[in-house]
Design a protein around this motif. Structure first.
Motif, short mmCIF file in Angstrom:
data_model
loop_
_atom_site.label_atom_id
_atom_site.label_comp_id
_atom_site.label_asym_id
_atom_site.label_seq_id
_atom_site.Cartn_x
_atom_site.Cartn_y
_atom_site.Cartn_z
N ASN A 77 60.37 44.16 91.01
CA ASN A 77 61.14 43.21 91.81
C ASN A 77 62.36 42.73 91.03
N THR A 78 62.17 42.43 89.75
CA THR A 78 63.25 41.94 88.90
C THR A 78 64.31 43.02 88.69
N LEU A 79 63.88 44.22 88.35
CA LEU A 79 64.82 45.32 88.12
C LEU A 79 65.68 45.58 89.35
N LEU A 80 65.06 45.53 90.52
CA LEU A 80 65.76 45.87 91.76
C LEU A 80 66.72 44.76 92.19
N THR A 81 66.25 43.53 92.20
CA THR A 81 67.09 42.44 92.70
C THR A 81 68.23 42.11 91.75
N ARG A 82 68.05 42.31 90.46
CA ARG A 82 69.12 42.04 89.49
C ARG A 82 70.11 43.19 89.35
N GLY A 83 69.83 44.30 90.01
CA GLY A 83 70.74 45.43 89.96
C GLY A 83 70.66 46.23 88.68
#
Length: 349
Positions: free
Chosen positions: A214-220
């Motif tokens: 989730n973090t990797l994806l939302t932070r780009g």
């Protein structure tokens, strides 16, 4: 008079013990993955079930419910939520109960592709919902058409911008749907591993948990990842507007989640009440509205907002999903996990 008072006190004590015992008999504990999904179980399923059925359902959040059923801790659970292929593997190991169709009549309303049985035709549990495994993207970095095909994950322009899951799921999920996309299937897995080898030079990281991804994806930090549609829906509903789910033209993998009963678990009657209830349309429709869990009950409605998130009408989605023979996947799972580990290790040297 004192004698009768003492008798009354003893009688009241016995009644309290009896009452507590009866309450305990109408209480079951269910193991689920930790995180936001536990709250969906409480709101969509338990909230209306307990007052009607007079059965208290306690949620136990664990890192891996199937793993818990393989440990001495299994005796503390009455039911557990596992993936479809884990249900088959647990049944092969003799670790879960099986059921006659007469015990779970509500499954008559369930899409047959999601019903798990053993070779003798006995039910392994009840599917409660499903999601699909497609490609999640960060819309600040990529457009849906950039990943209209599974093959596009291997495009060199995405070097260092792709993530993949651990070999534990890379083998039964990614390799299978990629094999299908490349002309193979779960019995002919070679094309799937071949595509994975082409993708690995683009991989920045192997994610270790859903929260990590989730973090990797939302932070780009990554542009795309093979991922679960329900997680993307949940992210969007919690304010992440820069993520979207892509349904590749070759299709996506249907992933059902099954509620099973550990071998020898107590209070089978209460567990059956619970399982028949969660197979019904109303709670599955609530779960779809709350957290994007797709219903397996053919009579359950799907909110328009969820169809908008998916990008296609629900009936069209069903036609584009691939449901493999999970028995084949389980039979070869160990050797394929080993192959996935070799591919990941080779890419990270």
């Amino acid at each position: 008079m004192r004698r009768w008072s003492r008798i009354a006190v003893v009688a009241m004590g016995l009644m309290a013990v009896t009452s507590s015992f009866a309450a305990a008999q109408d209480s079951i504990t269910m193991a689920v993955w930790g995180g936001g999904g536990a709250q969906t179980w409480r709101e969509a399923f338990i909230k209306d079930f307990t007052p009607t059925a007079k059965v208290e359902v306690k949620i136990a959040e664990v890192p891996n419910p199937a793993g818990a059923l393989r440990s001495p801790a299994a005796s503390q659970y009455n039911v557990a939520l596992v993936t479809y292929f884990e249900a088959i593997a647990l049944a092969k190991a003799g670790l879960i109960e099986t059921f006659a169709s007469e015990e779970l009549p509500s499954l008559g309303e369930t899409d047959p592709r999601f019903v798990a049985k053993n070779p003798e035709g006995r039910l392994l549990g009840v599917p409660a919902y499903f999601t699909f495994y497609g490609i999640a993207i960060n819309t600040d970095l990529a457009k849906p058409e950039d990943f209209a095909s599974w093959r596009q994950l291997a495009d060199p322009k995405w070097k260092g911008r792709i993530a993949v899951t651990r070999p534990l799921y890379l083998a039964p999920y990614d390799a299978v749907i990629m094999a299908k996309a490349e002309g193979g299937d779960e019995s002919n897995i070679g094309p799937g591993f071949a595509l994975l080898r082409k993708i690995m030079p683009n991989v920045l990281t192997t994610y270790t948990s859903l929260a990590h991804m989730n973090t990797l994806l939302t932070r780009g930090e990554v542009a795309a990842v093979p991922f679960y549609a329900s997680r993307v829906t949940s992210l969007r509903r919690h304010g992440a507007k820069n993520v979207a789910m892509v349904l590749p033209r070759e299709g996506a993998l249907a992933l059902a989640y099954v509620v099973v009963v550990p071998k020898g678990a107590r209070n089978r009657a209460a567990s059956l009440k619970w399982m028949n209830y969660l197979s019904s349309a109303a709670p599955q429709a609530r779960a779809a509205g709350l957290d994007g869990w797709l219903p397996v009950n053919k009579g359950a409605s799907v909110p328009k907002t969820l169809e908008d998130d998916i990008g296609v009408p629900f009936r069209d989605l069903l036609a584009r999903l691939y449901t493999p023979d999970w028995n084949v996947i389980v039979a070869h799972n160990e050797e394929r996990i080993n192959e996935a580990e070799r591919i990941v290790a080779g890419a990270t040297r």
